[in-house]
Design a protein around this motif. Structure first.
Motif, mmCIF file in Angstrom:
data_model
loop_
_atom_site.group_PDB
_atom_site.id
_atom_site.type_symbol
_atom_site.label_atom_id
_atom_site.label_comp_id
_atom_site.label_asym_id
_atom_site.label_seq_id
_atom_site.Cartn_x
_atom_site.Cartn_y
_atom_site.Cartn_z
ATOM 1 N N SER A 1 0.807 -1.367 0.170
ATOM 2 C CA SER A 1 0.125 -0.457 0.009
ATOM 3 C C SER A 1 0.930 1.075 0.011
ATOM 4 N N ALA A 2 1.876 1.510 -0.041
ATOM 5 C CA ALA A 2 3.092 2.598 0.208
ATOM 6 C C ALA A 2 3.288 3.053 -0.974
ATOM 7 N N ALA B 1 0.842 4.649 -1.651
ATOM 8 C CA ALA B 1 0.556 5.658 -1.385
ATOM 9 C C ALA B 1 0.781 6.991 -2.346
ATOM 10 N N ASP B 2 2.163 6.569 -2.870
ATOM 11 C CA ASP B 2 3.527 7.428 -3.452
ATOM 12 C C ASP B 2 3.099 7.723 -5.031
ATOM 13 N N THR C 1 -2.460 8.519 4.132
ATOM 14 C CA THR C 1 -1.085 7.512 5.789
ATOM 15 C C THR C 1 -1.685 6.073 4.755
ATOM 16 N N ASP C 2 -0.106 5.906 4.131
ATOM 17 C CA ASP C 2 -0.114 4.081 4.133
ATOM 18 C C ASP C 2 -0.342 3.612 6.022
ATOM 19 N N ASP D 1 -0.762 -3.468 6.344
ATOM 20 C CA ASP D 1 -0.105 -3.081 5.082
ATOM 21 C C ASP D 1 -1.378 -3.480 4.183
ATOM 22 N N LEU E 1 -5.117 2.264 3.230
ATOM 23 C CA LEU E 1 -4.828 3.404 3.541
ATOM 24 C C LEU E 1 -5.758 4.427 4.108
#
Ligand SMILES: Cc1ncc(COP(=O)(O)O)c(C=O)c1O
Length: 401
Positions: free
Chosen positions: A344-345, A348-349, A360-361, A368, A371
């Protein structure tokens, strides 16, 4: 340059992932981009004018000196009286300790209870600060998975997790980040299950007033005294009255626990700001005006929630249930993981770089694949965010998640 010799306890703590996301938003903004920031964990409303005036009144009365470490009498009395009137709770002012925000209330509670090696139960997803406080105390965070019950903690999950090493359960309802609310009957069972095994419970009630109708709010301050021996409520004015910068909160705990909280606080912050305590006491005394202000904010959050959740569910690969409280949508984005994104990061990126939309991740909250979207922002911002996300991910017709 000699590197600073940080203590073991602090070096083991992680910086807040929520602040990191906010920093990324600020960096993009500095480059001149129109950023939609959905990371904020604070109301977008101003503090009600009458509370500001109470603070000024406190200053004019000369309340500019130290107060008792437990807080000034009008403050602790107003909390006890407000909870009695609103929730039917019957605790004494001696069971209330003023603190510099809910965060310090939590910190004080954990530091006065935990010994190195103690186990602390923390349901996932959790507010980022919980495990860090536990780390600071050299205790161990033991996480409880709650996805099976849609992120609503149950007494059975708690019973299964308790061992002889368990000292404390930290529970937060309405929850940051999930927005879920534990029903009153279940919350009672959870606390009773803990008390039966001699396990303490720290209830973070910082979103107590943000449960949407017809939702019920439960404060463990209403439990009978023999159960409250094991319970500490961490309360806060930050979200309730949109006064995050004023730094004021409180604990409600047994007199013997409160004595230790006061001792600890007397050697650190000493007490929250004197005229801020005064303003809060006056606000609680004027419960009708204060609650009208809270209701107005709640109604606006509800309007945004009712628009945002269905809108999020139209985005390809996104799935979000209806939260009952707080001001967060916790979105399952595992539907878009695969070739393009592994976590998920990455999602988000991608949202940050391609849609200039910051969220926010979930990994920082122990989830994980999720979001967190804060809707403590204008409808206009929410609209723009959904438009941008629709473009980069595509849409499907709205379905109930
Ligand atoms: C779950 C939760 N608890 C406690 C706090 C602390 O708030 P404060 O220290 O401003 O009262 C926050 C703030 O974001 C929160 O989200």
């Amino acid at each position: 340059m000699v590197s600073f010799s940080v203590s073991d306890r602090v070096s083991k703590m992680q910086s807040s992932s929520t602040f990191k996301a906010a920093q990324s938003a600020a960096a993009l903004r500095e480059q001149g981009h129109q950023v939609i920031d959905l990371t904020l964990g604070e109301p977008d409303f101003d503090t009600p004018q009458f509370i500001k005036e109470y603070a000024w009144e406190g200053l004019q009365k000369g309340l500019t000196k130290y107060t008792a470490s437990s807080g000034m009498k009008p403050f602790t009395e107003s909390i006890a009286e407000f909870y009695r009137h609103r929730f039917g709770a019957s605790f004494t002012p001696a069971e209330v300790v003023a603190s510099c925000g809910g965060k310090q209330a939590l910190f004080n509670a954990a530091c006065t209870l935990l010994n190195p090696g103690d186990d602390v139960l923390i349901p996932k997803p959790y507010w980022v600060t919980f495990p860090e406080i536990v780390t600071f105390c050299e205790a161990n965070s033991v996480f409880i998975e709650t996805e099976e019950t849609d992120f609503v903690l149950t007494a059975d999950q708690v019973k299964d997790a308790i061992t002889d090493k368990t000292k404390l359960l930290i529970v937060n309802s309405p929850s940051n980040p999930s927005g879920r609310v534990i029903p009153t009957a279940e919350m009672r069972k959870i606390i009773e299950a803990c008390v039966e095994r001699g396990v303490y419970v720290l209830t973070d009630e910082c979103y107590l007033f943000f449960a949407y109708p017809p939702g019920e709010v439960f404060t463990s301050a209403t439990l009978p005294p023999e159960i409250r021996e094991y319970v500490c409520v961490a309360g806060s004015f930050s979200k309730t009255f949109a006064m995050t910068g004023w730094r004021i909160g409180y604990t409600i705990a047994s007199q013997s626990w409160s004595k230790e909280l006061i001792k600890l606080q007397s050697h650190s912050a000493t007490h929250p700001t004197s005229f801020v305590q005064y303003a809060c006491a006056r606000a609680l005394e004027n419960a009708s005006e204060s609650m009208a202000a809270v209701q107005a904010m709640l109604a606006e959050y509800e309007r945004r929630r009712d628009w945002l959740i269905p809108a999020l569910n139209t985005i390809d690969g996104f799935k979000c249930g209806m939260p009952e409280g707080a001001f967060y949508a916790f979105v399952d984005v595992r539907g878009v993981l695969g070739d393009r994104f592994t976590a998920s990061a990455d999602v988000a990126d991608y949202m940050l770089t391609e849609a200039h939309t910051v969220v926010t991740d979930g990994a920082g909250f122990g989830a994980d694949g999720f979001l967190r979207f804060s809707y403590a922002t204008s409808m206009e911002n929410l609209n723009t965010a959904i438009e941008r996300l629709s473009k980069i991910f595509g849409t499907r017709s709205a379905t109930a998640a």
